[in-house]
Write a protein that holds these residues in place. Structure first.
Motif, PDB file in Angstrom:
ATOM      1  N   LYS A  13       0.816  -1.228   0.000  1.00 43.07           N
ATOM      2  CA  LYS A  13       0.000   0.000   0.000  1.00 43.07           C
ATOM      3  C   LYS A  13       0.854   1.286   0.000  1.00 43.07           C
ATOM      4  O   LYS A  13       0.595   2.203  -0.767  1.00 43.07           O
ATOM      5  CB  LYS A  13      -0.945   0.023   1.230  1.00 43.07           C
ATOM      6  CG  LYS A  13      -1.895  -1.179   1.312  1.00 43.07           C
ATOM      7  CD  LYS A  13      -2.725  -1.156   2.597  1.00 43.07           C
ATOM      8  CE  LYS A  13      -1.970  -1.263   3.880  1.00 43.07           C
ATOM      9  NZ  LYS A  13      -1.487  -2.567   4.309  1.00 43.07           N
ATOM     10  N   ASP A  32      -0.461   5.161   8.954  1.00 43.46           N
ATOM     11  CA  ASP A  32       0.361   4.688  10.088  1.00 43.46           C
ATOM     12  C   ASP A  32       1.384   5.750  10.505  1.00 43.46           C
ATOM     13  O   ASP A  32       1.554   6.021  11.696  1.00 43.46           O
ATOM     14  CB  ASP A  32       1.128   3.405   9.713  1.00 43.46           C
ATOM     15  CG  ASP A  32       0.278   2.148   9.854  1.00 43.46           C
ATOM     16  OD1 ASP A  32      -0.750   2.192  10.552  1.00 43.46           O
ATOM     17  OD2 ASP A  32       0.654   1.125   9.259  1.00 43.46           O
ATOM     18  N   ARG A  56      -6.613   1.500  17.828  1.00 47.32           N
ATOM     19  CA  ARG A  56      -7.752   1.535  16.892  1.00 47.32           C
ATOM     20  C   ARG A  56      -8.556   2.834  17.046  1.00 47.32           C
ATOM     21  O   ARG A  56      -9.068   3.378  16.064  1.00 47.32           O
ATOM     22  CB  ARG A  56      -8.667   0.325  17.121  1.00 47.32           C
ATOM     23  CG  ARG A  56      -8.025  -1.027  16.828  1.00 47.32           C
ATOM     24  CD  ARG A  56      -7.535  -1.151  15.416  1.00 47.32           C
ATOM     25  NE  ARG A  56      -6.756  -2.391  15.212  1.00 47.32           N
ATOM     26  CZ  ARG A  56      -5.996  -2.605  14.148  1.00 47.32           C
ATOM     27  NH1 ARG A  56      -5.889  -1.710  13.179  1.00 47.32           N
ATOM     28  NH2 ARG A  56      -5.320  -3.725  14.039  1.00 47.32           N
ATOM     29  N   GLY A  79      -3.242  -2.183   7.641  1.00 49.87           N
ATOM     30  CA  GLY A  79      -3.965  -3.397   7.252  1.00 49.87           C
ATOM     31  C   GLY A  79      -5.299  -3.594   7.958  1.00 49.87           C
ATOM     32  O   GLY A  79      -6.218  -4.204   7.407  1.00 49.87           O
ATOM     33  N   ARG A 120       6.135  -5.822  13.402  1.00 47.80           N
ATOM     34  CA  ARG A 120       4.668  -5.871  13.302  1.00 47.80           C
ATOM     35  C   ARG A 120       4.083  -6.547  14.534  1.00 47.80           C
ATOM     36  O   ARG A 120       4.193  -7.769  14.689  1.00 47.80           O
ATOM     37  CB  ARG A 120       4.238  -6.655  12.066  1.00 47.80           C
ATOM     38  CG  ARG A 120       5.070  -6.402  10.846  1.00 47.80           C
ATOM     39  CD  ARG A 120       4.382  -5.481   9.908  1.00 47.80           C
ATOM     40  NE  ARG A 120       5.164  -5.313   8.700  1.00 47.80           N
ATOM     41  CZ  ARG A 120       4.753  -4.638   7.653  1.00 47.80           C
ATOM     42  NH1 ARG A 120       3.575  -4.085   7.655  1.00 47.80           N
ATOM     43  NH2 ARG A 120       5.518  -4.501   6.618  1.00 47.80           N
ATOM     44  N   LEU A 122       1.250  -7.557  15.523  1.00 46.03           N
ATOM     45  CA  LEU A 122       0.251  -8.626  15.449  1.00 46.03           C
ATOM     46  C   LEU A 122       0.852  -9.984  15.070  1.00 46.03           C
ATOM     47  O   LEU A 122       0.237 -11.024  15.302  1.00 46.03           O
ATOM     48  CB  LEU A 122      -0.855  -8.256  14.450  1.00 46.03           C
ATOM     49  CG  LEU A 122      -1.726  -7.065  14.830  1.00 46.03           C
ATOM     50  CD1 LEU A 122      -2.689  -6.738  13.708  1.00 46.03           C
ATOM     51  CD2 LEU A 122      -2.497  -7.349  16.114  1.00 46.03           C
ATOM     52  N   ARG A 143     -11.095 -10.775   7.658  1.00 46.92           N
ATOM     53  CA  ARG A 143     -11.154  -9.378   7.218  1.00 46.92           C
ATOM     54  C   ARG A 143     -11.730  -9.197   5.809  1.00 46.92           C
ATOM     55  O   ARG A 143     -12.003  -8.060   5.407  1.00 46.92           O
ATOM     56  CB  ARG A 143      -9.733  -8.794   7.240  1.00 46.92           C
ATOM     57  CG  ARG A 143      -9.218  -8.586   8.645  1.00 46.92           C
ATOM     58  CD  ARG A 143      -7.816  -8.015   8.636  1.00 46.92           C
ATOM     59  NE  ARG A 143      -7.437  -7.522   9.948  1.00 46.92           N
ATOM     60  CZ  ARG A 143      -6.300  -6.894  10.213  1.00 46.92           C
ATOM     61  NH1 ARG A 143      -5.429  -6.694   9.232  1.00 46.92           N
ATOM     62  NH2 ARG A 143      -6.034  -6.463  11.429  1.00 46.92           N
TER      63      ARG A 143
HETATM   64  C1  S3P Z   1      -2.085  -3.551  11.214  1.00 44.83           C
HETATM   65  C2  S3P Z   1      -1.307  -3.185  10.147  1.00 44.83           C
HETATM   66  C3  S3P Z   1      -0.210  -2.199  10.246  1.00 44.83           C
HETATM   67  C4  S3P Z   1      -0.427  -1.259  11.432  1.00 44.83           C
HETATM   68  C5  S3P Z   1      -0.687  -2.042  12.677  1.00 44.83           C
HETATM   69  C6  S3P Z   1      -1.903  -2.961  12.572  1.00 44.83           C
HETATM   70  C7  S3P Z   1      -3.163  -4.554  11.018  1.00 44.83           C
HETATM   71  O1  S3P Z   1      -0.141  -1.433   9.048  1.00 44.83           O
HETATM   72  O2  S3P Z   1      -1.489  -0.375  11.189  1.00 44.83           O
HETATM   73  O3  S3P Z   1       0.478  -2.785  12.961  1.00 44.83           O
HETATM   74  O4  S3P Z   1      -4.060  -4.644  11.871  1.00 44.83           O
HETATM   75  O5  S3P Z   1      -3.151  -5.259   9.974  1.00 44.83           O
HETATM   76  P1  S3P Z   1       0.489  -1.967   7.650  1.00 44.83           P
HETATM   77  O6  S3P Z   1      -0.596  -2.693   6.910  1.00 44.83           O
HETATM   78  O7  S3P Z   1       0.890  -0.715   6.945  1.00 44.83           O
HETATM   79  O8  S3P Z   1       1.641  -2.850   8.002  1.00 44.83           O
END
Ligand code: S3P
Length: 182
Positions: A13, A32, A56, A79, A120, A122, A143
């Motif tokens: 993205k 982000d 969030r 994401g 990351r 998650l 999702r």
């Molecule tokens: C997330 C994706 C991350 C970031 C956070 C949570 C998600 O962004 O917002 O770590 O929930 O998939 P990117 O998609 O830019 O890595």
């Protein structure tokens, strides 16, 4: 116009968004990075110190502010952005927005994410490639009902980001022509 890129982590993205912004001479917003700047913390720090729910809420309110105050931009979302609260609804209902989903195969995402999973929150706990692939598969399944509401869906293979940006431009033109004729 407000072009919003959505899709799983590592779907490209931000890279594709910057290329598109250059081509269209529009400004580029990385959601982000905007959150990190506004809280003066990195994403892993926000998750670790404040927790995901806090992240969030910030994500939703910063997104709302961007949609309300800015025009003519390409935005790369996180994401999870469309999957929480009313964020997707806001993006769909805001005037002049066009949501583009970069749909990317699990195998490609797992290959890209394995190298950078420590950044990351998650996925940083996942040890093997098998565990990571399984997690991504389940997560995308959960999702996809959000992601699939995008007006334009681009199926990514292993083409360059430059090529993906060109495909998006073609698809946006086609989309706008079909809207004009309907
Ligand atoms: C997330 C994706 C991350 C970031 C956070 C949570 C998600 O962004 O917002 O770590 O929930 O998939 P990117 O998609 O830019 O890595």
């Amino acid at each position: 116009m407000k072009i919003i890129l959505i899709g799983y982590m590592a779907s490209g993205k931000s890279t594709v968004g910057k290329i598109l912004a250059d081509k269209l001479r529009m400004s580029f917003i990385d959601l982000d990075a905007t959150i990190e700047k506004s809280l003066n913390l990195t994403i892993p720090e926000i998750f670790k110190n404040r927790g995901e729910i806090y992240f969030r809420k910030q994500e939703n309110s910063i997104l709302k502010n961007i949609l309300k105050t800015k025009d003519n931009f390409i935005m790369a979302t996180g994401g999870g952005t469309p999957c929480y609260g009313d964020s997707l609804k806001m993006m769909l209902e805001n005037e002049k927005t066009l949501i583009v989903y970069l749909r990317t195969p699990i195998s490609l995402l797992a290959k890209r994410l394995f190298k950078e999973k420590s950044e990351r929150p998650l996925i940083s706990h996942l040890k093997s490639m098998e565990d990571l692939s399984e997690f991504i598969g389940i997560h995308i399944f959960e999702r996809s009902s959000f992601y699939n509401q995008a007006e334009i869906i681009i199926d990514i293979k292993s083409e360059s980001e430059e090529k993906v940006a060109e495909t998006i431009l073609t698809r946006i033109n086609e989309y706008e022509n079909s809207e004009r004729n309907s």
